[in-house]
Design an enzyme around this catalytic site. Structure first.
Site, PDB file in Angstrom:
ATOM      1  N   THR A  31      -0.323  -7.605  -9.505  1.00  0.00           N
ATOM      2  CA  THR A  31       0.847  -6.831  -9.448  1.00  0.00           C
ATOM      3  C   THR A  31       1.050  -6.239  -7.912  1.00  0.00           C
ATOM      4  OG1 THR A  31      -0.486  -5.832 -11.381  1.00  0.00           O
ATOM      5  CG2 THR A  31       1.425  -4.506 -10.494  1.00  0.00           C
ATOM      6  N   ASP A  83      -1.119   0.107  -5.141  1.00  0.00           N
ATOM      7  CA  ASP A  83      -2.077  -0.811  -5.566  1.00  0.00           C
ATOM      8  C   ASP A  83      -2.155  -1.027  -6.979  1.00  0.00           C
ATOM      9  OD1 ASP A  83      -4.147  -2.766  -5.476  1.00  0.00           O
ATOM     10  OD2 ASP A  83      -5.622  -1.308  -4.476  1.00  0.00           O
ATOM     11  N   GLY A  84      -2.702  -2.011  -7.551  1.00  0.00           N
ATOM     12  CA  GLY A  84      -2.747  -2.239  -8.958  1.00  0.00           C
ATOM     13  C   GLY A  84      -3.963  -1.637  -9.443  1.00  0.00           C
ATOM     14  N   ALA A  85      -4.260  -1.936 -10.943  1.00  0.00           N
ATOM     15  CA  ALA A  85      -5.436  -1.446 -11.340  1.00  0.00           C
ATOM     16  C   ALA A  85      -6.011  -2.316 -12.703  1.00  0.00           C
ATOM     17  CB  ALA A  85      -5.378   0.164 -11.705  1.00  0.00           C
ATOM     18  N   ASP A  86      -7.170  -2.199 -12.948  1.00  0.00           N
ATOM     19  CA  ASP A  86      -7.600  -3.109 -14.251  1.00  0.00           C
ATOM     20  C   ASP A  86      -7.584  -2.041 -15.289  1.00  0.00           C
ATOM     21  OD1 ASP A  86      -8.472  -5.650 -12.912  1.00  0.00           O
ATOM     22  OD2 ASP A  86      -9.862  -4.187 -11.838  1.00  0.00           O
ATOM     23  N   LYS A  96     -10.996  -0.380 -11.029  1.00  0.00           N
ATOM     24  CA  LYS A  96     -10.585  -1.523 -10.227  1.00  0.00           C
ATOM     25  C   LYS A  96     -11.594  -2.339  -9.484  1.00  0.00           C
ATOM     26  CE  LYS A  96      -7.776  -0.644  -6.934  1.00  0.00           C
ATOM     27  NZ  LYS A  96      -6.916  -1.561  -7.211  1.00  0.00           N
ATOM     28  N   GLY A  99     -10.252  -7.902  -8.670  1.00  0.00           N
ATOM     29  CA  GLY A  99     -10.140  -8.929  -7.707  1.00  0.00           C
ATOM     30  C   GLY A  99     -10.839  -8.943  -6.739  1.00  0.00           C
ATOM     31  N   GLU A 105     -10.119  -1.342  -1.026  1.00  0.00           N
ATOM     32  CA  GLU A 105      -8.939  -0.846  -1.702  1.00  0.00           C
ATOM     33  C   GLU A 105      -9.339   0.785  -1.858  1.00  0.00           C
ATOM     34  OE1 GLU A 105      -7.597  -4.244  -4.833  1.00  0.00           O
ATOM     35  OE2 GLU A 105      -9.143  -2.846  -5.645  1.00  0.00           O
TER      36      GLU A 105
HETATM   37  C1  5RP Z   1      -8.365  -5.915  -7.239  1.00  0.00           C
HETATM   38  C2  5RP Z   1      -7.852  -4.927  -8.080  1.00  0.00           C
HETATM   39  C3  5RP Z   1      -6.562  -5.119  -8.748  1.00  0.00           C
HETATM   40  O1  5RP Z   1      -5.798  -4.201  -8.443  1.00  0.00           O
HETATM   41  C4  5RP Z   1      -6.664  -5.071 -10.108  1.00  0.00           C
HETATM   42  O2  5RP Z   1      -7.676  -6.254 -10.395  1.00  0.00           O
HETATM   43  C5  5RP Z   1      -5.406  -5.403 -11.138  1.00  0.00           C
HETATM   44  O3  5RP Z   1      -5.131  -6.831 -10.699  1.00  0.00           O
HETATM   45  P1  5RP Z   1      -3.632  -7.304 -11.481  1.00  0.00           P
HETATM   46  O4  5RP Z   1      -2.667  -6.686 -10.537  1.00  0.00           O
HETATM   47  O5  5RP Z   1      -3.896  -8.964 -10.859  1.00  0.00           O
HETATM   48  O6  5RP Z   1      -3.691  -7.229 -12.815  1.00  0.00           O
HETATM   49  O7  5RP Z   1      -8.633  -3.968  -8.313  1.00  0.00           O
HETATM   50  O8  5RP Z   1      -9.702  -5.541  -6.839  1.00  0.00           O
END
Ligand code: 5RP
Length: 232
Positions: A31, A83-86, A96, A99, A105
């Site tokens: 993301t 930033d994205g998040a899980d 998070k 990745g 982060e």
């Molecule tokens: C990396 C993270 C990412 O923001 C999280 O894994 C989301 O990933 P993606 O955008 O691929 O769904 O925390 O450490």
């Protein structure tokens, strides 16, 4: 929209918060990558921003797009991190680290006036914990640290398997800071705030993937359009 289209829609909407001259933190993951690419297009059209990446991977991508990069030593105060998040809940608590970049982060996000989360709709949950919680641990004594993590988590009604993350060859995964990650399959986490604080008191734990009180706003891509979740 597919999940990837939702990620992209959220990333593009996040650009609305970026103003000329800003200092930005750039997240990690698919993301965040959409955001970096969209930002790169704006930079090519003349937008003037300076960015601090949260991983080597994001730094390489941003550099390839001509985005001006810095680091926190030279640029200690950032306006926004995107930033994205899980996982995220309605109180903007996050998991998070899927990745592997959770430490940088969190450092970059907390050096920012505002952290904006961008995500697809599947990331929004009622209670955190379906996604295994990543905990970054220094390699020295890692197995002992892992046992302590399990004990402390148990005090917060979190039990489950702790797996040391491996790379695609089955070798131990190392973070950008040369640490291990344990992915903790706890299921629902009843007290994320308490667990986050307690885990970080364990010697050998560098940080954990719970981001509590850090995100200010989330832009969530929906099957049609985007939604905003704001801190109340
Ligand atoms: C990396 C993270 C990412 O923001 C999280 O894994 C989301 O990933 P993606 O955008 O691929 O769904 O925390 O450490």
């Amino acid at each position: 929209m597919t999940a990837d289209e939702q990620k992209k829609a959220a990333a593009i909407r996040a650009l609305e918060y970026v103003k000329p001259g800003m200092k930005l933190g750039l997240g990690t993951g698919s993301t965040a990558e959409h955001f970096v690419r969209a930002l790169g297009e704006k930079v090519a059209q003349g937008l003037d921003v300076v960015c601090v990446p949260t991983s080597e991977r994001t730094g390489k991508l941003a550099a390839s797009l001509g985005i001006a990069l810095s680091n926190l030593d030279d640029t200690p105060h950032l306006d926004i991190t995107v930033d994205g998040a899980d996982e995220l809940d309605r109180d903007l608590r996050l998991i998070k680290g899927g990745g592997g970049a959770l430490l940088r982060e969190k450092i970059v996000a907390t050096a920012s006036e505002r952290m904006i989360v961008i995500a697809d709709a599947s990331k929004v949950v009622e209670r955190l914990g379906d996604f295994p919680l990543p905990v970054e641990v220094i390699p020295f004594g890692a197995a002992v640290t892992a046992r302590r993590i399990a004990e402390v988590a148990g005090q917060f009604d979190c039990t489950g398997k702790l797996s040391r993350r491996a790379d695609e060859y089955g070798e131990p995964f190392f973070t950008d800071s040369e640490n291990f990650i344990y992915d903790c399959t706890f299921g629902e986490i009843p007290d994320p705030d308490g667990l986050a604080a307690a885990l970080n008191l364990i010697p050998g734990v560098v940080d954990n993937g719970l981001f509590i009180g850090i995100a200010a706003l989330a832009i969530v891509g929906m099957p049609s359009g985007t939604d905003i979740i704001e801190k109340t």
